[in-house]
Motif scaffolding. Structure first.
Motif, short mmCIF file in Angstrom:
data_model
loop_
_atom_site.label_atom_id
_atom_site.label_comp_id
_atom_site.label_asym_id
_atom_site.label_seq_id
_atom_site.Cartn_x
_atom_site.Cartn_y
_atom_site.Cartn_z
N GLU A 160 0.82 -1.22 0.00
CA GLU A 160 0.00 0.00 0.00
C GLU A 160 0.85 1.26 0.00
O GLU A 160 0.48 2.26 -0.63
N LEU A 161 1.99 1.24 0.70
CA LEU A 161 2.77 2.46 0.91
C LEU A 161 4.12 2.41 0.21
O LEU A 161 5.05 3.10 0.61
N CYS A 162 4.24 1.61 -0.83
CA CYS A 162 5.52 1.45 -1.52
C CYS A 162 6.07 2.80 -1.96
O CYS A 162 5.38 3.60 -2.58
N GLY A 163 7.31 3.06 -1.58
CA GLY A 163 7.95 4.31 -1.95
C GLY A 163 7.67 5.47 -1.01
O GLY A 163 8.15 6.58 -1.23
N GLU A 164 6.90 5.22 0.04
CA GLU A 164 6.55 6.28 0.99
C GLU A 164 7.14 5.95 2.37
O GLU A 164 7.23 4.80 2.76
N PHE A 165 7.51 6.97 3.10
CA PHE A 165 7.97 6.83 4.48
C PHE A 165 9.25 5.97 4.56
O PHE A 165 9.93 5.75 3.57
N TYR A 166 9.55 5.48 5.75
CA TYR A 166 10.77 4.69 5.97
C TYR A 166 10.41 3.31 6.50
O TYR A 166 9.73 3.19 7.52
N TRP A 168 12.31 1.16 7.89
CA TRP A 168 12.96 0.85 9.16
C TRP A 168 12.02 1.07 10.33
O TRP A 168 12.01 0.28 11.28
N GLU A 169 11.22 2.12 10.29
CA GLU A 169 10.33 2.42 11.40
C GLU A 169 9.33 1.29 11.64
O GLU A 169 9.02 0.93 12.78
N ASP A 170 8.80 0.72 10.56
CA ASP A 170 7.84 -0.38 10.69
C ASP A 170 8.51 -1.63 11.27
O ASP A 170 7.97 -2.29 12.16
N LEU A 171 9.68 -1.97 10.74
CA LEU A 171 10.36 -3.18 11.17
C LEU A 171 10.92 -3.05 12.58
O LEU A 171 10.91 -4.01 13.35
N SER A 172 11.39 -1.86 12.94
CA SER A 172 11.88 -1.63 14.30
C SER A 172 10.74 -1.72 15.30
O SER A 172 10.86 -2.37 16.34
N ARG A 173 9.63 -1.09 14.98
CA ARG A 173 8.48 -1.07 15.88
C ARG A 173 7.94 -2.47 16.15
O ARG A 173 7.52 -2.78 17.26
#
Length: 229
Positions: A160-166, A168-173
């Protein structure tokens, strides 16, 4: 030998209003917030609460929106990438590079026959996820419902968000950074460590902190720093 002069780029940021290929001036809106991500945040909360079927309802709302409708031309641009039709640049060739194409590479990239039939992306049972998600789950060795659903959620965020945001934040969280990097990122795999789930606190910040009117000692700065840095 097969030679191709075409490739499939990330087209969601194509700005057809630009008057030249290298122009930095355009009029396509930038993304600051996404309703789709709000649905994914809600789904993640429900997954953390163990409400997996309810989480699927939010995910399925997005998948229903993404599905092709009967008669829809999957190769046609229907977003900012089609703005070239309205500007003076039009469909031209500059050097050996075509600046814009009137259609995308959907059929070619997916190696499927041309069709305008409707598609369904609904996931009815979280015990039986789409083939592409099951493949990721198998590679990561997940078996619990929680890990499987969180894996689906992260996969859906990337779609859904390909190319947006980072990312790392998702995987770290979600504490999945290390295992995903080792499984899918050969460049990062040899060096990824648990400490990479947090960023280092800048030394300039630690140097500026004062305690009782005095700069921190070396040991106090070390205690303030995240583990492993």
């Amino acid at each position: 030998m097969i030679i191709t002069n075409r490739y499939a780029p990330l087209s969601k940021f194509i700005d057809g209003s630009r008057e030249s290929r290298d122009s930095r001036v355009g009029y396509r809106d930038g993304i600051l917030a996404r309703l789709g991500e709000t649905y994914l945040i809600a789904a993640e909360v429900l997954i953390r609460q163990g409400e997996y079927q309810q989480a699927l309802e939010y995910i399925n709302d997005l998948r229903a929106r993404a599905a092709y409708k009967e008669g829809e031309d999957r190769s046609a641009y229907c977003d900012g990438g089609a703005a070239y039709n309205e500007n003076s640049l039009g469909y031209v060739t500059m050097g050996n590079v075509n600046s814009y194409f009137p259609e995308n590479s959907y059929y070619e990239s997916n190696n499927i026959p041309i069709t305008t039939a409707a598609t369904s992306l609904e996931i009815k049972d979280y015990h039986h996820l789409p083939e592409e998600d099951e493949a990721v789950i198998e590679k990561l060795g997940y078996t619990s419902d929680y890990d499987r659903m969180m894996c689906l959620l992260l996969n859906e965020r990337s779609r859904e968000l390909c190319g947006e945001f980072y990312r790392w934040e998702d995987l770290s969280r979600t504490k999945t950074l290390v295992e995903r990097a080792k499984a899918f990122n050969p460049d990062a795999a040899p060096n990824i460590q648990e400490r990479h789930n947090l960023r280092p606190i800048p030394q300039t910040y630690l140097d500026a902190i004062q305690k009782d009117g005095h700069a921190l000692t070396a040991e106090e700065k070390k205690a303030q720093q995240n583990p492993g840095y």
